[in-house]
Design a protein around this motif. Sequence first.
Motif: not given
Length: 321
Positions: A20-27
């Motif tokens: 599981i990748v909980y925060n896939c978006f990387q600002p």
Amino acid sequence: MTYDKLMAYTFDSLGIDSVIVYNCFQPPYDYNHGWPLKLPDVEFGPKTLLVLHFQDFVSMGQPVKELVKVEEKYGANCNQVIVTHWSHGLEQCYQGSINLIEFSNHNLATCESIAKRQLEWQMHFDQTRTKLWQCLNGRECPHRQRVADVLKTWPNGVLSYGNQIALPEWAYSTYRGTENDENFVRLAPLYAQCAVNIITETQYDNRPGIVTEKTLQAMIAKQIPIVIGHPGIVQDCQELGFDMFEDLIDTSYDWLPNDQRVEAALELNRELILGNVDLTPYQERLQHQQDFVLDLYPKWIRSNFVQKAQSCASEIFQPFF
């Protein structure tokens, strides 16, 4: 239970090998290429499930840039990938093999955190409304500029637009965008003054889009919500279970072209916004809306996620279920 623990518990209980990748978006967000993604290298076995949580909006239009990146990374294994996402209607914009589950941890946290602090703000809403309308705009952008250009001449309302039209009760430079409960508590006296909320949502030009705290907070404040956002946002709100007061609000603007939607939303509802409609018969529904957003809606977000996760995993791993 926080959203990451909910996700971990749900997939662990299924007896599969989940990554599981909980925060896939990387600002930060790249307007040309979409969000940079955190995509791990995964060795897929027969019971491997990769879960990617898209915690913010996806790029509007088709193909959806972020889903294309996932397809390019995992290829034939995309049928063992689940993407959880905020953007309502994403399933209608994608026909590939990635599995999609709508799950907004943002809206879940917003509703639950404001509900926990109800004793800090509810007393303000016992007073009589003294303003006809409000339209609060922190971030400046073209569709909000168009709304502000119309409303700045309309009487007895509260309008803000970035640093161009300041809000005395709130220095925009102090706005903490990730602390929606604190922001609502601080602005509750203002919300309590205004009967109608003209909500300029985050996205405008295309689908899919998101429904954010701007809409949720208006409903918690028991205001009549005139929502202006991406094409079909009013319909999206209805599908999520919200009362959009179509017997009061003329929502025929909802699917109009981008160059017409803002002005139509305001002109079609001018009499309502300017206080020429009796809102007394709608008070019970406004109270029901508040109750729904503070209680039933976040419960639905949780239960819908668990149900969809179980169903999706069952379809992916049929021989093991």
